[in-house]
Design a protein around this motif. Structure first.
Motif, mmCIF file in Angstrom:
data_model
loop_
_atom_site.group_PDB
_atom_site.id
_atom_site.type_symbol
_atom_site.label_atom_id
_atom_site.label_comp_id
_atom_site.label_asym_id
_atom_site.label_seq_id
_atom_site.Cartn_x
_atom_site.Cartn_y
_atom_site.Cartn_z
ATOM 1 N N MET A 72 0.708 -1.153 -0.080
ATOM 2 C CA MET A 72 0.046 0.094 0.081
ATOM 3 C C MET A 72 0.941 1.091 0.021
ATOM 4 N N ASN A 73 0.306 2.355 -0.851
ATOM 5 C CA ASN A 73 1.021 3.556 -0.993
ATOM 6 C C ASN A 73 0.360 4.709 -0.784
ATOM 7 N N GLU A 74 -0.389 4.833 0.273
ATOM 8 C CA GLU A 74 -1.397 5.792 0.361
ATOM 9 C C GLU A 74 -1.053 7.127 0.361
ATOM 10 N N LEU A 75 0.500 7.220 0.893
ATOM 11 C CA LEU A 75 0.891 8.667 0.999
ATOM 12 C C LEU A 75 1.921 8.925 0.120
ATOM 13 N N GLY A 76 1.910 8.165 -0.878
ATOM 14 C CA GLY A 76 2.896 8.348 -1.943
ATOM 15 C C GLY A 76 4.387 8.542 -1.669
ATOM 16 N N PRO A 77 4.938 9.764 -1.867
ATOM 17 C CA PRO A 77 6.370 9.769 -1.723
ATOM 18 C C PRO A 77 6.703 9.666 -0.153
ATOM 19 N N PHE A 78 5.683 10.135 0.613
ATOM 20 C CA PHE A 78 5.802 10.207 2.231
ATOM 21 C C PHE A 78 5.691 8.696 2.871
ATOM 22 N N GLN A 79 5.302 7.830 2.252
ATOM 23 C CA GLN A 79 4.959 6.395 2.467
ATOM 24 C C GLN A 79 6.088 5.683 3.367
ATOM 25 N N ALA A 80 7.419 6.068 2.610
ATOM 26 C CA ALA A 80 8.525 5.556 3.139
ATOM 27 C C ALA A 80 9.004 6.369 4.593
ATOM 28 N N MET A 81 8.688 7.315 4.515
ATOM 29 C CA MET A 81 8.932 8.414 5.995
ATOM 30 C C MET A 81 8.068 7.860 6.965
ATOM 31 N N TRP A 82 6.502 7.241 6.573
ATOM 32 C CA TRP A 82 5.677 6.836 7.647
ATOM 33 C C TRP A 82 6.485 5.632 8.295
ATOM 34 N N ARG A 83 6.744 4.751 7.286
ATOM 35 C CA ARG A 83 7.284 3.291 7.599
ATOM 36 C C ARG A 83 8.430 3.345 8.526
ATOM 37 N N ALA A 84 9.406 4.701 8.261
ATOM 38 C CA ALA A 84 10.723 4.851 8.945
ATOM 39 C C ALA A 84 10.346 4.611 10.359
ATOM 40 N N TRP A 85 9.177 5.207 10.700
ATOM 41 C CA TRP A 85 8.772 5.659 12.453
ATOM 42 C C TRP A 85 8.063 4.460 12.834
ATOM 43 N N ASP A 86 7.749 3.391 12.059
ATOM 44 C CA ASP A 86 7.001 2.228 12.320
ATOM 45 C C ASP A 86 7.495 1.686 13.635
ATOM 46 N N GLU A 87 8.815 1.491 13.885
ATOM 47 C CA GLU A 87 9.753 0.743 14.932
ATOM 48 C C GLU A 87 9.498 1.635 16.359
ATOM 49 N N VAL A 88 9.046 2.732 16.092
ATOM 50 C CA VAL A 88 9.080 3.439 17.401
ATOM 51 C C VAL A 88 7.218 3.878 17.669
ATOM 52 N N ASP A 89 6.413 3.106 16.983
ATOM 53 C CA ASP A 89 5.166 3.683 17.183
ATOM 54 C C ASP A 89 4.513 3.823 18.597
ATOM 55 N N ASP A 90 4.980 2.883 19.190
ATOM 56 C CA ASP A 90 4.164 3.029 20.564
ATOM 57 C C ASP A 90 4.884 4.103 21.433
ATOM 58 N N GLU A 91 6.076 4.224 21.385
ATOM 59 C CA GLU A 91 6.609 5.353 21.954
ATOM 60 C C GLU A 91 6.214 6.802 21.590
ATOM 61 N N LEU A 92 6.100 6.937 20.188
ATOM 62 C CA LEU A 92 5.493 8.232 19.688
ATOM 63 C C LEU A 92 4.041 8.355 20.471
ATOM 64 N N LYS A 93 3.316 7.463 20.122
ATOM 65 C CA LYS A 93 2.113 7.473 20.687
ATOM 66 C C LYS A 93 1.971 7.899 22.177
ATOM 67 N N ALA A 94 2.763 7.722 23.180
ATOM 68 C CA ALA A 94 2.948 8.015 24.444
ATOM 69 C C ALA A 94 3.528 9.388 24.631
ATOM 70 N N LYS A 95 4.027 10.045 23.546
ATOM 71 C CA LYS A 95 4.795 11.046 23.732
ATOM 72 C C LYS A 95 3.313 12.300 23.901
ATOM 73 N N PRO A 96 3.818 13.694 24.770
ATOM 74 C CA PRO A 96 2.762 14.530 24.995
ATOM 75 C C PRO A 96 2.812 15.343 23.685
ATOM 76 N N LEU A 97 1.753 16.157 23.531
ATOM 77 C CA LEU A 97 1.629 17.005 22.404
ATOM 78 C C LEU A 97 2.744 17.956 22.283
ATOM 79 N N ALA A 98 3.362 18.393 23.542
ATOM 80 C CA ALA A 98 4.262 19.207 23.654
ATOM 81 C C ALA A 98 5.763 18.860 22.803
ATOM 82 N N HIS A 99 5.919 17.376 22.836
ATOM 83 C CA HIS A 99 6.909 16.756 22.213
ATOM 84 C C HIS A 99 6.954 17.252 20.567
#
Length: 106
Positions: free
Chosen positions: A1-28
């Motif tokens: 799937m390539n819903e984000l076009g050229p940004f799909q790879a960027m999205w996937r690059a952050w998959d490995e820290v998905d849980d940590e990102l979701k735990a960050k406050p908005l201020a981060h």
């Protein structure tokens, strides 16, 4: 799937820290964007356009991660971006610029 076009790879690059990102406050995300713009400004002042471009891309990455933090998946991000563009931006760029100048002095 390539819903984000050229940004799909960027999205996937952050998959490995998905849980940590979701735990960050908005201020981060707010501070991360501010840091990237500080670095962009420094690169422009030094005449390094290529480095400035990299920092601008990092801002896009932070935006994508904020959307991830809000619970969206790539298909939902693509849908939200298309909807926002169609309903808010298309044909209204001048109005938006004028509003920001009037309300925020920028």
């Amino acid at each position: 799937m390539n819903e984000l076009g050229p940004f799909q790879a960027m999205w996937r690059a952050w998959d490995e820290v998905d849980d940590e990102l979701k735990a960050k406050p908005l201020a981060h995300f707010e501070r991360s964007v501010a840091i990237q713009f500080e670095e962009l400004r420094d690169h422009l002042a030094a005449g390094d356009r290529e480095a400035a471009v990299r920092e601008a891309v990092d801002v896009v990455s932070i935006g994508l991660n904020c959307l991830r933090w809000l619970g969206l998946d790539p298909a939902q991000v693509a849908e939200a971006a298309q909807s926002r563009t169609t309903n808010r931006m298309q044909g209204r760029a001048r109005e938006i610029l004028d509003k920001y100048e009037r309300l925020h002095g920028i």
